[in-house]
Design a protein around this motif. Structure first.
Motif, mmCIF file in Angstrom:
data_model
loop_
_atom_site.group_PDB
_atom_site.id
_atom_site.type_symbol
_atom_site.label_atom_id
_atom_site.label_comp_id
_atom_site.label_asym_id
_atom_site.label_seq_id
_atom_site.Cartn_x
_atom_site.Cartn_y
_atom_site.Cartn_z
ATOM 1 N N GLY A 134 0.831 -1.187 0.000
ATOM 2 C CA GLY A 134 0.000 0.000 0.000
ATOM 3 C C GLY A 134 0.872 1.246 0.000
ATOM 4 O O GLY A 134 2.022 1.231 0.464
ATOM 5 N N ALA A 135 0.336 2.342 -0.511
ATOM 6 C CA ALA A 135 1.131 3.564 -0.666
ATOM 7 C C ALA A 135 1.718 4.034 0.655
ATOM 8 O O ALA A 135 2.888 4.425 0.731
ATOM 9 C CB ALA A 135 0.268 4.661 -1.290
ATOM 10 N N ALA A 136 0.939 4.009 1.728
ATOM 11 C CA ALA A 136 1.424 4.515 3.013
ATOM 12 C C ALA A 136 2.519 3.619 3.586
ATOM 13 O O ALA A 136 3.491 4.112 4.173
ATOM 14 C CB ALA A 136 0.268 4.644 4.001
ATOM 15 N N ALA A 137 2.387 2.304 3.426
ATOM 16 C CA ALA A 137 3.428 1.401 3.926
ATOM 17 C C ALA A 137 4.727 1.597 3.157
ATOM 18 O O ALA A 137 5.818 1.570 3.746
ATOM 19 C CB ALA A 137 2.970 -0.046 3.832
ATOM 20 N N GLY A 265 -7.995 -3.997 4.476
ATOM 21 C CA GLY A 265 -7.191 -3.230 3.543
ATOM 22 C C GLY A 265 -7.272 -1.763 3.901
ATOM 23 O O GLY A 265 -8.311 -1.285 4.347
ATOM 24 N N TYR A 266 -6.184 -1.031 3.736
ATOM 25 C CA TYR A 266 -6.133 0.365 4.152
ATOM 26 C C TYR A 266 -5.929 1.290 2.967
ATOM 27 O O TYR A 266 -5.440 0.900 1.912
ATOM 28 C CB TYR A 266 -5.002 0.577 5.168
ATOM 29 N N THR A 267 -6.318 2.550 3.169
ATOM 30 C CA THR A 267 -5.930 3.646 2.289
ATOM 31 C C THR A 267 -5.150 4.652 3.134
ATOM 32 O O THR A 267 -5.026 4.487 4.360
ATOM 33 C CB THR A 267 -7.151 4.343 1.668
ATOM 34 N N ASP A 268 -4.672 5.711 2.526
ATOM 35 C CA ASP A 268 -3.978 6.756 3.282
ATOM 36 C C ASP A 268 -4.847 7.310 4.403
ATOM 37 O O ASP A 268 -4.347 7.708 5.460
ATOM 38 C CB ASP A 268 -3.569 7.898 2.352
ATOM 39 N N ALA A 269 -6.160 7.348 4.177
ATOM 40 C CA ALA A 269 -7.072 7.919 5.163
ATOM 41 C C ALA A 269 -7.091 7.125 6.470
ATOM 42 O O ALA A 269 -7.518 7.650 7.513
ATOM 43 C CB ALA A 269 -8.481 8.007 4.581
ATOM 44 N N ASP A 270 -6.632 5.881 6.434
ATOM 45 C CA ASP A 270 -6.632 5.044 7.635
ATOM 46 C C ASP A 270 -5.373 5.227 8.480
ATOM 47 O O ASP A 270 -5.259 4.632 9.551
ATOM 48 C CB ASP A 270 -6.764 3.566 7.241
ATOM 49 N N TRP A 271 -4.435 6.041 8.003
ATOM 50 C CA TRP A 271 -3.172 6.256 8.701
ATOM 51 C C TRP A 271 -3.165 7.602 9.417
ATOM 52 O O TRP A 271 -3.765 8.570 8.959
ATOM 53 C CB TRP A 271 -2.002 6.220 7.713
ATOM 54 N N ASP A 292 -5.316 7.378 -2.647
ATOM 55 C CA ASP A 292 -6.570 6.839 -2.138
ATOM 56 C C ASP A 292 -6.748 5.370 -2.522
ATOM 57 O O ASP A 292 -7.816 4.790 -2.346
ATOM 58 C CB ASP A 292 -7.766 7.659 -2.627
ATOM 59 N N GLU A 293 -5.687 4.750 -3.039
ATOM 60 C CA GLU A 293 -5.755 3.338 -3.399
ATOM 61 C C GLU A 293 -5.686 2.465 -2.152
ATOM 62 O O GLU A 293 -4.997 2.778 -1.190
ATOM 63 C CB GLU A 293 -4.618 2.978 -4.352
ATOM 64 N N ILE A 294 -6.396 1.350 -2.191
ATOM 65 C CA ILE A 294 -6.430 0.438 -1.055
ATOM 66 C C ILE A 294 -5.306 -0.589 -1.168
ATOM 67 O O ILE A 294 -4.943 -1.001 -2.277
ATOM 68 C CB ILE A 294 -7.800 -0.259 -0.962
ATOM 69 N N SER A 295 -4.735 -0.949 -0.015
ATOM 70 C CA SER A 295 -3.750 -2.037 -0.029
ATOM 71 C C SER A 295 -4.492 -3.322 -0.383
ATOM 72 O O SER A 295 -5.478 -3.682 0.256
ATOM 73 C CB SER A 295 -3.067 -2.161 1.337
#
Length: 370
Positions: A134-137, A265-271, A292-295
């Motif tokens: 995912g993008a944030a990870a 599954g997460y998006t940036d909004a979950d971090w 905004d893509e989901i892992s």
């Protein structure tokens, strides 16, 4: 494996149960860079229905026939865990990289066979650990490599899910010999794989496991306290008896706290990113390139496709996946032996090397009868 530099990659899926749909949808999401050309299932009717839905032209009931008949760049192994390694080894010996659903193997012994064949053939054996991609990870991993967050100090990793008794109606679920373990192997492994990817090698752990409520041979909850080589301390909880479901990771570094809470599954909004006093500028680095893509399987498969196109190593390879599986084995060994376990301690002659239960499950039928 054929040249993939200037054409669509050719993929196949073995096993057309529930999780295979996520793989097929990921392949479809990356068209025209990759095509699903064949499916395999012992149930010919189910395979045919799956192939029609996702546009695969060829249907097989036997993996050997698939590899003899098709030129493939990637095969997705989506069968019950008992068959993961035998099917993956068939693929590697046919020269086809394998993307294997978790858990990769039922034991460290089985995993070591897969690692050996991957090294021998030079063909990648990959594991589905999509939360790494995912993008944030990926952003967090980059900041950790750069050292700007300071030393990791404390972490928590929680997979608190809920399963009802009918979840175990499938004959392969909840059985040590077929599924390998309970939520430590089949549910929480995604979260603690990401924990390990961020914090690096662990040094030792102490764990507990219990069968609290569900009709399963395996545990339905486990907990571990972990010391990492870099000095960080972490707690890891894996549960399928928790009615309010959540998946949560928190990393406390010297200069910031980074957290994520999601379910599957997460998006940036979950971090959430919280800078320590005096380090507020780090928040700007964290906020770069938002997504905004989901892992998901799609996020990992996109990385794999790019690597195959470029001729580079895709992740997560068998050696890395083994380290995650060793963490699961050590959790069981510590819980059932009642003492800490160090990294590397479970060697070839250890019962927990050949099976995750190690022949030491305190609630096993033999022990309960005593």
């Amino acid at each position: 494996m054929t040249d993939a530099s200037s054409r669509a990659l050719r993929a196949a899926i073995i096993g057309t149960g529930a999780i295979a749909h996520a793989h097929a949808e990921a392949i479809a999401g990356l068209a025209p860079r990759i095509d699903l050309v064949a499916v395999v299932d012992v149930d010919a009717d189910r395979a045919a229905q799956f192939a029609e839905r996702f546009g695969a032209e060829a249907v097989y009931t036997d993996a050997a026939e698939l590899f003899a008949s098709e030129q493939l760049d990637l095969v997705h192994v989506c069968t019950p865990p008992l068959t993961h390694v035998p099917l993956a080894i068939q693929a590697l010996r046919a020269g086809v990289p394998a993307l294997i659903e978790k858990p990769t193997a039922l034991s460290l012994a089985e995993m070591d066979r897969l690692v050996a064949v991957s090294h021998e053939t030079g063909v990648p054996a990959l594991t589905v650990f999509q939360h790494r991609f995912g993008a944030a990870a990926l952003r967090l991993a980059a900041l950790v490599r750069e050292g700007v967050l300071g030393r990791p100090l404390v972490a928590t990793c929680e997979t608190l899910w809920h399963r009802t008794p009918d979840y175990f109606d499938l004959p392969w679920r909840g059985r040590w010999a077929i599924e390998g373990g309970g939520p430590t192997m089949g549910h929480g492994i995604h979260q603690f794989d990401l924990l390990l990817a961020v914090l690096g090698p662990w040094r030792r752990l102490s764990a507990f496991a219990a069968r609290q409520a569900l009709p399963t041979d395996t545990e339905d909850v486990s907990m571990a306290v972990v010391e990492f080589e870099g000095g960080a301390l972490a707690t890891v909880v894996n549960s399928i008896v928790s009615p309010r479901e959540t998946s949560r990771l928190r990393f406390d570094f010297e200069h910031a706290t980074v957290e994520v809470e999601h379910l599957y599954g997460y998006t940036d909004a979950d971090w959430t990113f919280t800078a320590a006093p005096g380090h507020e500028a780090l928040a700007e680095a964290w906020a770069q390139q938002p997504s905004d893509e989901i892992s998901s399987h799609l996020s990992q498969l996109a990385q794999i496709v790019s690597a195959l196109e470029a001729g580079t190593d895709p992740g997560v390879g068998a050696d890395e996946a083994r380290r995650t599986l060793e963490f699961a084995a050590a959790t069981y060994a510590s819980a059932f032996r009642g003492r800490p376990v160090e990294a590397g301690e479970i060697t070839d002659d250890d019962p927990f090397h050949s099976s995750m239960d190690g022949g030491a499950v305190p609630w096993s039928p033999v022990k309960e009868a005593q």
